[in-house]
Design an enzyme around this catalytic site. Sequence first.
Site, mmCIF file in Angstrom:
data_model
loop_
_atom_site.group_PDB
_atom_site.id
_atom_site.type_symbol
_atom_site.label_atom_id
_atom_site.label_comp_id
_atom_site.label_asym_id
_atom_site.label_seq_id
_atom_site.Cartn_x
_atom_site.Cartn_y
_atom_site.Cartn_z
ATOM 1 N N SER A 1 0.873 -1.184 0.000
ATOM 2 C CA SER A 1 0.000 0.000 0.000
ATOM 3 C C SER A 1 0.904 1.225 0.000
ATOM 4 O O SER A 1 2.078 1.120 0.385
ATOM 5 C CB SER A 1 -0.852 -0.007 1.275
ATOM 6 O OG SER A 1 -1.445 1.252 1.496
ATOM 7 N N TYR B 1 -1.825 -0.945 10.499
ATOM 8 C CA TYR B 1 -2.060 -1.305 9.088
ATOM 9 C C TYR B 1 -0.817 -0.999 8.260
ATOM 10 O O TYR B 1 -0.323 -1.844 7.507
ATOM 11 C CB TYR B 1 -3.261 -0.535 8.534
ATOM 12 C CG TYR B 1 -3.488 -0.773 7.054
ATOM 13 C CD1 TYR B 1 -3.982 -1.992 6.593
ATOM 14 C CD2 TYR B 1 -3.195 0.218 6.112
ATOM 15 C CE1 TYR B 1 -4.176 -2.224 5.228
ATOM 16 C CE2 TYR B 1 -3.396 -0.003 4.751
ATOM 17 C CZ TYR B 1 -3.873 -1.222 4.322
ATOM 18 O OH TYR B 1 -4.063 -1.445 2.977
HETATM 19 P P1 NDP Z 1 -11.857 -5.586 -0.178
HETATM 20 O O1 NDP Z 1 -12.336 -5.438 1.223
HETATM 21 O O2 NDP Z 1 -12.824 -5.360 -1.279
HETATM 22 O O3 NDP Z 1 -11.180 -7.012 -0.388
HETATM 23 C C1 NDP Z 1 -10.487 -7.676 0.627
HETATM 24 C C2 NDP Z 1 -10.492 -9.144 0.290
HETATM 25 O O4 NDP Z 1 -9.733 -9.844 1.286
HETATM 26 C C3 NDP Z 1 -11.870 -9.751 0.285
HETATM 27 O O5 NDP Z 1 -12.007 -10.601 -0.818
HETATM 28 C C4 NDP Z 1 -11.931 -10.532 1.580
HETATM 29 O O6 NDP Z 1 -12.791 -11.639 1.401
HETATM 30 C C5 NDP Z 1 -10.495 -10.974 1.707
HETATM 31 N N1 NDP Z 1 -10.119 -11.376 3.047
HETATM 32 C C6 NDP Z 1 -10.120 -10.627 4.172
HETATM 33 N N2 NDP Z 1 -9.752 -11.381 5.222
HETATM 34 C C7 NDP Z 1 -9.487 -12.625 4.740
HETATM 35 C C8 NDP Z 1 -9.081 -13.839 5.323
HETATM 36 N N3 NDP Z 1 -8.847 -13.944 6.640
HETATM 37 N N4 NDP Z 1 -8.916 -14.922 4.531
HETATM 38 C C9 NDP Z 1 -9.166 -14.845 3.201
HETATM 39 N N5 NDP Z 1 -9.562 -13.713 2.595
HETATM 40 C C10 NDP Z 1 -9.719 -12.620 3.361
HETATM 41 O O7 NDP Z 1 -10.629 -4.569 -0.291
HETATM 42 P P2 NDP Z 1 -9.485 -4.361 -1.400
HETATM 43 O O8 NDP Z 1 -9.800 -5.055 -2.640
HETATM 44 O O9 NDP Z 1 -9.238 -2.922 -1.423
HETATM 45 O O10 NDP Z 1 -8.240 -5.052 -0.666
HETATM 46 C C11 NDP Z 1 -7.342 -5.902 -1.316
HETATM 47 C C12 NDP Z 1 -5.932 -5.593 -0.840
HETATM 48 O O11 NDP Z 1 -5.557 -4.290 -1.298
HETATM 49 C C13 NDP Z 1 -5.746 -5.585 0.666
HETATM 50 O O12 NDP Z 1 -4.544 -6.245 0.997
HETATM 51 C C14 NDP Z 1 -5.630 -4.103 0.992
HETATM 52 O O13 NDP Z 1 -4.896 -3.865 2.158
HETATM 53 C C15 NDP Z 1 -4.913 -3.606 -0.248
HETATM 54 N N6 NDP Z 1 -5.010 -2.167 -0.485
HETATM 55 C C16 NDP Z 1 -6.223 -1.576 -0.715
HETATM 56 C C17 NDP Z 1 -6.309 -0.210 -0.873
HETATM 57 C C18 NDP Z 1 -7.622 0.476 -1.041
HETATM 58 O O14 NDP Z 1 -7.673 1.720 -0.985
HETATM 59 N N7 NDP Z 1 -8.727 -0.233 -1.282
HETATM 60 C C19 NDP Z 1 -5.113 0.640 -0.855
HETATM 61 C C20 NDP Z 1 -3.887 -0.084 -0.641
HETATM 62 C C21 NDP Z 1 -3.844 -1.433 -0.470
HETATM 63 P P3 NDP Z 1 -13.674 -12.365 2.538
HETATM 64 O O15 NDP Z 1 -14.197 -11.308 3.456
HETATM 65 O O16 NDP Z 1 -14.740 -13.038 1.713
HETATM 66 O O17 NDP Z 1 -12.761 -13.337 3.194
#
Ligand code: NDP
Length: 247
Positions: free
Chosen positions: A140, A153
């Site tokens: 990030s 985070y």
């Molecule tokens: P979302 O919340 O849309 O997606 C997060 C995903 O992670 C979901 O599919 C969720 O699925 C999954 N997840 C969370 N916990 C678990 C777990 N314990 N086991 C398996 N899957 C898990 O957010 P983003 O798409 O934005 O996030 C994706 C990545 O991008 C993350 O690592 C985030 O930190 C990073 N990021 C995002 C930014 C933003 O502004 N959006 C900026 C910088 C980085 P489920 O709940 O079904 O398990």
Amino acid sequence: MIENKVVVITGASSGIGEASARLLARQGAKVVLGARREDRLKAIAESIEAEGGSAAFVAMDVTRPTDNDAIIRRAEDRFGRVDVIFLNAGLMPTSPVSALKTDEWNAAIDINIKGVLNGVAASMPLFLEQKSGQVIAVSSVAGLKAYPGSAIYGGTKWFVRDFMEVLRMESAMEGSNIRTSTIYPAAINTELLGGISDPTAAAAMKNLYSQHAISPERVASVVSFAIDAPEDTNINEFTIGPTSQPW
Ligand code: NDP
């Protein structure tokens, strides 16, 4: 090249993971989706296959090593190999340290740090055996700079940066032919803000995202670019944000 590559994606039930799965499948990859919400994974996989793509899914929690082993096995059973693991699952429970949300600190460490380690531990034996593989991880902009509210985070994402850079170096030194890519998104319009329980931090982030967030498809295109790069090339240290982003 992307066509026919088998790509395992964690956190594929929404946001960046879902957008990447859909794009890569349209580009000819065989995608294997993992996350906890099985109903979402099933719907996404079905819609990819309805469009002529190839997709499998498995409900998994990245904090459990056995679940990470299971998604690799699922990919091998269905498609015969794994070419890429996209370690994308994460959560962002932003809050000031003084709020002492220690359960959220631990969850962020378990998912954002240990989840990445579990994914690498599950895929590396196969990559070493195949003498090829690619690890793509999501850090990030909070893994590059310090931001108030992001002590924990941001710390998890600084870890990802360090870990992936060392993995890149060691892979080169060992000649293992494992490619690495780390990407650094800024504000991306996904479900991520839903994980912020601190009302002040949630309102501030909502305001910021309403001004500067871009779509997860933009990040997916960078993931695709990293996979499509020539086989002897690592795409590293990409930040992805809007032209309006001042921080
Ligand atoms: P979302 O919340 O849309 O997606 C997060 C995903 O992670 C979901 O599919 C969720 O699925 C999954 N997840 C969370 N916990 C678990 C777990 N314990 N086991 C398996 N899957 C898990 O957010 P983003 O798409 O934005 O996030 C994706 C990545 O991008 C993350 O690592 C985030 O930190 C990073 N990021 C995002 C930014 C933003 O502004 N959006 C900026 C910088 C980085 P489920 O709940 O079904 O398990």
